[in-house]
Design an enzyme around this catalytic site. Structure first.
Site, PDB file in Angstrom:
ATOM      1  N   HIS A  23       0.996  -1.122   0.043  1.00 19.10           N
ATOM      2  CA  HIS A  23       0.173   0.104  -0.034  1.00 19.10           C
ATOM      3  C   HIS A  23       0.902   1.111   0.189  1.00 19.10           C
ATOM      4  O   HIS A  23       0.634   2.277  -0.678  1.00 19.10           O
ATOM      5  CB  HIS A  23      -0.964  -0.044   1.266  1.00 19.10           C
ATOM      6  N   LYS A  47     -18.020  -5.411   7.804  1.00 18.21           N
ATOM      7  CA  LYS A  47     -16.937  -6.240   7.993  1.00 18.21           C
ATOM      8  C   LYS A  47     -16.381  -6.308   9.395  1.00 18.21           C
ATOM      9  O   LYS A  47     -16.572  -5.281  10.099  1.00 18.21           O
ATOM     10  CB  LYS A  47     -15.862  -5.691   6.977  1.00 18.21           C
ATOM     11  N   ARG A  96      -1.732  -5.626  -8.297  1.00 15.64           N
ATOM     12  CA  ARG A  96      -0.768  -6.279  -7.995  1.00 15.64           C
ATOM     13  C   ARG A  96      -0.508  -7.312  -8.915  1.00 15.64           C
ATOM     14  O   ARG A  96       0.722  -7.609  -9.436  1.00 15.64           O
ATOM     15  CB  ARG A  96      -0.930  -7.169  -6.586  1.00 15.64           C
ATOM     16  N   SER A 134      -2.967  -7.723   3.123  1.00 18.12           N
ATOM     17  CA  SER A 134      -3.316  -7.638   4.609  1.00 18.12           C
ATOM     18  C   SER A 134      -3.664  -8.777   5.132  1.00 18.12           C
ATOM     19  O   SER A 134      -3.127  -9.312   6.363  1.00 18.12           O
ATOM     20  CB  SER A 134      -4.197  -6.586   4.829  1.00 18.12           C
TER      21      SER A 134
END
Ligand code: PNS
Length: 168
Positions: A23, A47, A96, A134
């Site tokens: 990030h 979440k 990514r 993460s």
């Protein structure tokens, strides 16, 4: 060439639970492209993150403290509404691998449908972080692995503390 232009502010949104060096790579590079960069931390009631939004904000502020044109803000609800409110004309997202492409274009097209004046800018992550996310970081830390080099130092400390306390 267009002479002069308005200040171009981008928003880099995400959950950042927690912020990784992948990030940070996008934030540093984005801060050089845009006049200003707002890191938009999503507070998502659907979440259950490992870190509270306040903890995520604290880590992000610490990790970006040397970047003078970067600010950190918490948002809820629709990203484009927040972006509009903050006068951001660009949404910045990191890419990514090719596996990210489908998800990212889906979000980008959806956002453009509901807010055509805001464009999405997809920036490929530096190759050394192309495997990093993460979830992987949390799993390594949870089972006592070393996350040095994967996350900023402040996050490394927080992860150690979190799992030490929870592991008791
Ligand atoms: O780090 P993440 O979890 O991949 O980030 C996803 C994020 C925050 C970009 C996305 O979930 C989002 O923008 N959520 C806000 C709600 C919204 O605007 N939804 C419509 C577009 S998908």
């Amino acid at each position: 060439m267009k002479k002069g232009r308005d200040i171009l502010i981008a928003i880099y949104p995400g959950s950042f639970d927690p912020v990784t060096n992948g990030h940070l790579d996008i934030i540093i590079r984005g801060s050089k492209i845009f006049d200003g960069l707002i890191v938009g931390l999503l507070k998502n009631p659907n979440k259950k993150p490992l870190f509270t939004v306040e903890e995520r904000e604290e880590m992000m502020v610490e990790a970006t403290k040397d970047l003078t044109n970067v600010t950190v803000e918490i948002f809820q609800g629709l990203l484009v509404q927040f972006a509009r409110q903050k006068k951001c004309r660009v949404i910045l997202r990191g890419l990514r691998a090719i596996s990210d492409y489908e998800y990212e274009t889906q979000i980008a097209i959806t956002n453009r449908k509901i807010c055509p004046e805001i464009e999405t800018f997809l920036l490929p992550t530096s190759t050394e972080y192309s495997y990093l996310n993460s979830t992987v970081v949390k799993e390594i830390a949870q089972f006592g692995g070393c996350v040095r080099g994967l996350v900023p130092e402040c996050v490394e400390r927080k992860l150690r503390k979190k799992f030490q306390v929870e592991g008791r």
